[in-house]
Design a protein around this motif. Structure first.
Motif, mmCIF file in Angstrom:
data_model
loop_
_atom_site.group_PDB
_atom_site.id
_atom_site.type_symbol
_atom_site.label_atom_id
_atom_site.label_comp_id
_atom_site.label_asym_id
_atom_site.label_seq_id
_atom_site.Cartn_x
_atom_site.Cartn_y
_atom_site.Cartn_z
ATOM 1 N N ASP B 76 18.019 94.278 -47.742
ATOM 2 C CA ASP B 76 18.107 94.012 -46.302
ATOM 3 C C ASP B 76 16.776 93.558 -45.693
ATOM 4 O O ASP B 76 16.763 92.738 -44.781
ATOM 5 N N VAL B 77 15.669 94.080 -46.190
ATOM 6 C CA VAL B 77 14.378 93.685 -45.585
ATOM 7 C C VAL B 77 14.211 92.168 -45.645
ATOM 8 O O VAL B 77 13.692 91.562 -44.698
ATOM 9 N N GLU B 78 14.660 91.571 -46.739
ATOM 10 C CA GLU B 78 14.515 90.123 -46.851
ATOM 11 C C GLU B 78 15.628 89.372 -46.116
ATOM 12 O O GLU B 78 15.371 88.375 -45.454
ATOM 13 N N GLN B 79 16.853 89.903 -46.219
ATOM 14 C CA GLN B 79 17.987 89.194 -45.617
ATOM 15 C C GLN B 79 17.887 89.131 -44.097
ATOM 16 O O GLN B 79 18.119 88.109 -43.489
ATOM 17 N N TYR B 80 17.522 90.249 -43.507
ATOM 18 C CA TYR B 80 17.540 90.348 -42.045
ATOM 19 C C TYR B 80 16.618 89.324 -41.397
ATOM 20 O O TYR B 80 16.965 88.695 -40.412
ATOM 21 N N GLY B 81 15.452 89.154 -41.973
ATOM 22 C CA GLY B 81 14.477 88.239 -41.350
ATOM 23 C C GLY B 81 14.357 86.907 -42.054
ATOM 24 O O GLY B 81 13.354 86.209 -41.869
ATOM 25 N N ASN B 82 15.381 86.533 -42.873
ATOM 26 C CA ASN B 82 15.377 85.214 -43.500
ATOM 27 C C ASN B 82 14.096 84.975 -44.312
ATOM 28 O O ASN B 82 13.419 83.957 -44.165
ATOM 29 N N ILE B 157 22.674 92.032 -52.101
ATOM 30 C CA ILE B 157 22.106 90.675 -51.992
ATOM 31 C C ILE B 157 23.210 89.675 -51.636
ATOM 32 O O ILE B 157 23.002 88.765 -50.839
ATOM 33 N N CYS B 158 24.389 89.886 -52.222
ATOM 34 C CA CYS B 158 25.479 88.921 -52.001
ATOM 35 C C CYS B 158 26.215 89.134 -50.675
ATOM 36 O O CYS B 158 26.875 88.220 -50.190
ATOM 37 N N SER B 159 26.116 90.347 -50.092
ATOM 38 C CA SER B 159 26.899 90.617 -48.876
ATOM 39 C C SER B 159 26.081 90.347 -47.628
ATOM 40 O O SER B 159 24.893 90.672 -47.578
ATOM 41 N N ARG B 240 20.052 86.496 -60.767
ATOM 42 C CA ARG B 240 20.583 85.177 -60.430
ATOM 43 C C ARG B 240 20.926 85.099 -58.943
ATOM 44 O O ARG B 240 20.648 84.102 -58.277
ATOM 45 N N ALA B 241 21.523 86.179 -58.421
ATOM 46 C CA ALA B 241 21.881 86.191 -56.989
ATOM 47 C C ALA B 241 20.625 86.099 -56.124
ATOM 48 O O ALA B 241 20.595 85.384 -55.120
ATOM 49 N N PHE B 242 19.581 86.799 -56.518
ATOM 50 C CA PHE B 242 18.325 86.781 -55.751
ATOM 51 C C PHE B 242 17.720 85.376 -55.763
ATOM 52 O O PHE B 242 17.334 84.849 -54.715
ATOM 53 N N LEU B 243 17.656 84.770 -56.940
ATOM 54 C CA LEU B 243 17.045 83.440 -57.044
ATOM 55 C C LEU B 243 17.899 82.389 -56.328
ATOM 56 O O LEU B 243 17.374 81.414 -55.792
ATOM 57 N N ARG B 244 19.212 82.613 -56.294
ATOM 58 C CA ARG B 244 20.089 81.667 -55.594
ATOM 59 C C ARG B 244 19.834 81.682 -54.080
ATOM 60 O O ARG B 244 19.943 80.673 -53.410
ATOM 61 N N GLN B 245 19.513 82.863 -53.567
ATOM 62 C CA GLN B 245 19.206 82.964 -52.131
ATOM 63 C C GLN B 245 18.034 82.045 -51.783
ATOM 64 O O GLN B 245 17.944 81.525 -50.679
ATOM 65 N N ILE B 246 17.128 81.875 -52.728
ATOM 66 C CA ILE B 246 15.944 81.057 -52.478
ATOM 67 C C ILE B 246 16.274 79.572 -52.517
ATOM 68 O O ILE B 246 15.821 78.798 -51.678
ATOM 69 N N SER B 247 17.111 79.178 -53.489
ATOM 70 C CA SER B 247 17.345 77.739 -53.645
ATOM 71 C C SER B 247 18.475 77.218 -52.754
ATOM 72 O O SER B 247 18.594 76.019 -52.559
ATOM 73 N N ASP B 248 19.304 78.104 -52.190
ATOM 74 C CA ASP B 248 20.442 77.641 -51.365
ATOM 75 C C ASP B 248 19.986 77.088 -50.029
ATOM 76 O O ASP B 248 19.067 77.588 -49.436
#
Lengths: 304, 248
Positions: B76-82, B157-159, B240-248
């Protein structure tokens, strides 16, 4: 001319859909380059490729003299500051602590933090949690983050998104001052022509993933001049006559014959000759083509 | 990697993760002590086995939700603040992921060690110590918690909403508790059931005497290996999910 960013035939597709197509970008060093295009034109994808966040399908990228690949990426990013998409922040950390994250990961001295806080005028808010900042403050924090370590190149993706008019004005002033004060090259992307128009020295227009214009902004402004619009009964024949008899360069448009702006004497001569030639003149008027119209027509011609 | 670790520690500031772990540990310790202080030790054939059985049952109640809450905070720390793209422009995405995964695993390891020490303290204080049993319990807790950690981190990470992984963990916890009553192969089917599946202690309750008999069985190494493989697979999904967040 020395370029801070140069790409050759850069292409990228997502799930079979072309996002960027054979893009050759040339960003002159020490200038502000406006990267303009409608939403979905491929600006963010290009920015991501420039930062090594997305891998191009083909083409090459040279940044600050180094070819971007997995080995050189970190060394290039050490000299680059960026703001991609929305401003990024750790909501549970203060502004100061957010900047500290960048310092730790980039190996910069913590003294840098007060310097960049001064540039974006956020010293008073540094101990407030970033989650409680207004959008404008978050944007300023993101800019401060990008400025840490005095990068030679700054990539800003839609930095004025969501800001109020005062915030936009302040951000624009800050961006405009960077090349002169710190010798930085700034690449600024936006879907708003007015934003680019007021900040950039050079402009690149992208539409449907393709670069459709790239030059000095002043060159684009030059084409946004006054014209004469002539409406006659037979535009094609009259345009040919004007070309042959007065060596003018008429252009036939939907609304009539468009001619470069001319002084009164030349207009009188043109009307006289057309009348003698037997042309039926309905109307003659001045037309001003705005920069926005040129941009929109470029984008429209490219199919977006 | 030192820089990434330092940053990871700073990112979790004010997230009160220490309190989370301390509260769950405190509850588990209080429950353990309550369960053994007033016992008639003469009625039990193997006190260490009883204590270990108790500890694993308590762990199957508290640990899944604790792990879900912790994994949710990490994501959440990363997701919340993009933050994904920002931090990926400061270091290699893989090194940032490694720091996050290792930081999470080190918390799990410390918590597991603390639980094992609690068991050792209870056994040593009240009755006989049993080193091989402690190792079994440690492995059971570590493997199950690690697999659950990567499962929950992947879900977090996915939700978009952190409530989803939390509800999954609550449902899983119920599954895990009921799995103590399930026979082979049902208890091996859900990750939350592995606290009981790897518990190398059998219990027989004699209804006539109303005595419970505990016996230490060989550790189920094959199932431990299956769980370790599942944890490794979940780690890869998560990465893979974490790295995908970066490249998406």
């Amino acid at each position: 001319m020395k370029y801070a960013i140069q790409t050759e035939q850069l292409s990228k597709s997502y799930r079979g859909k072309r996002a960027v197509s054979q893009l050759s970008l040339k960003v002159p060093a020490g200038k502000i380059y406006g990267f303009l295009g409608p939403n979905g034109a491929g600006k963010s994808t290009t920015m991501k490729m420039l930062l090594g966040l997305a891998r191009p399908d083909s083409g090459s990228i040279t940044i600050l003299g180094e070819t971007l690949d997995s080995r050189s990426r970190l060394s290039i990013l050490e000299k680059t500051g960026s703001l991609i998409e929305a401003p990024s922040y750790y909501a549970n950390l203060t502004g100061y602590e957010n900047l500290k994250i960048t310092c730790i990961l980039k190996g910069l001295p913590l003294g840098e933090i007060s310097r960049v806080l001064g540039i974006v005028r956020m010293e008073a808010q540094k101990d407030k949690k970033a989650g409680q900042y207004s959008l404008g403050m978050k944007q300023r924090l993101a800019i401060a983050n990008a400025l840490l370590g005095s990068p030679r190149l700054l990539l800003l993706d839609e930095p004025t998104n969501g800001l109020d008019p005062a915030g936009i004005h302040e951000m624009r002033d800050l961006i405009r001052s960077l090349p002169e004060k710190y010798g930085m090259t700034v690449m600024l992307s936006s879907h708003l022509l007015s934003e680019i128009e007021q900040a950039a020295d050079y402009v690149g227009i992208i539409s449907a993933g393709r670069m459709i214009y790239q030059n000095r902004l002043s060159a684009l402004r030059a084409s946004a001049a006054r014209h004469l619009l002539l409406q006659t009964a037979q535009p094609a024949a009259d345009a040919r006559f004007l070309r042959e008899s007065l060596q003018l360069e008429p252009e036939i448009t939907e609304s009539g014959i468009r001619l470069p702006f001319a002084e009164n004497d030349l207009v009188a001569e043109m009307v006289r000759r057309l009348a003698e030639h037997g042309s039926c003149i309905y109307r003659i008027r001045e037309e001003e083509v705005k920069l926005e119209d040129i941009y929109l027509s470029m984008v429209k011609n490219n199919g977006l | 990697m030192r820089k990434e670790f330092q940053a990871e520690r700073l990112k979790m500031k004010r997230k009160h993760t220490f309190l989370l772990f301390a509260a769950c540990y405190g509850l588990a310790a209080a429950w353990m002590l309550y369960a053994v202080t007033d016992l008639d030790f003469g009625r039990f054939n193997d006190f260490a086995a009883l204590a270990a059985f108790n500890l694993l049952m308590i762990a199957s109640i508290f640990s899944p939700v604790l792990i879900a809450a912790y994994a949710s905070r990490l994501a959440d720390v990363e997701q919340y603040g993009n933050c994904y793209k920002w931090i990926a422009c400061l270091q290699t995405p893989a090194s940032i992921w490694n720091a996050k995964a290792l930081s999470g695993l080190s918390h799990i390891l410390l918590y597991t060690l603390a639980q094992t020490l609690l068991l050792a303290a209870v056994c040593g204080y009240f009755r006989e110590p049993s080193l091989s049993l402690y190792v079994q319990v440690f492995l059971d807790l570590l493997l199950t918690c690690a697999a659950l950690f990567f499962l929950q981190l992947w879900l977090s990470i996915c939700s978009k909403s952190q409530l989803v992984p939390l509800f999954v963990s609550i449902a899983g916890t119920f599954g895990g508790i009921f799995s103590w009553l399930l026979a082979f192969p049902l208890r091996y089917l859900i990750p939350w059931g592995y606290y009981s599946a790897l518990c190398g202690i059998s219990m027989y309750y004699d209804q006539e005497t109303r005595y419970a008999y505990y016996a230490i069985q060989p550790f189920p190494w094959a199932w431990a290996a299956v769980l370790a493989l599942a944890a490794a697979a979940l780690y890869l999904f998560c990465r893979r999910a974490f790295l995908r967040q970066i490249s998406d």
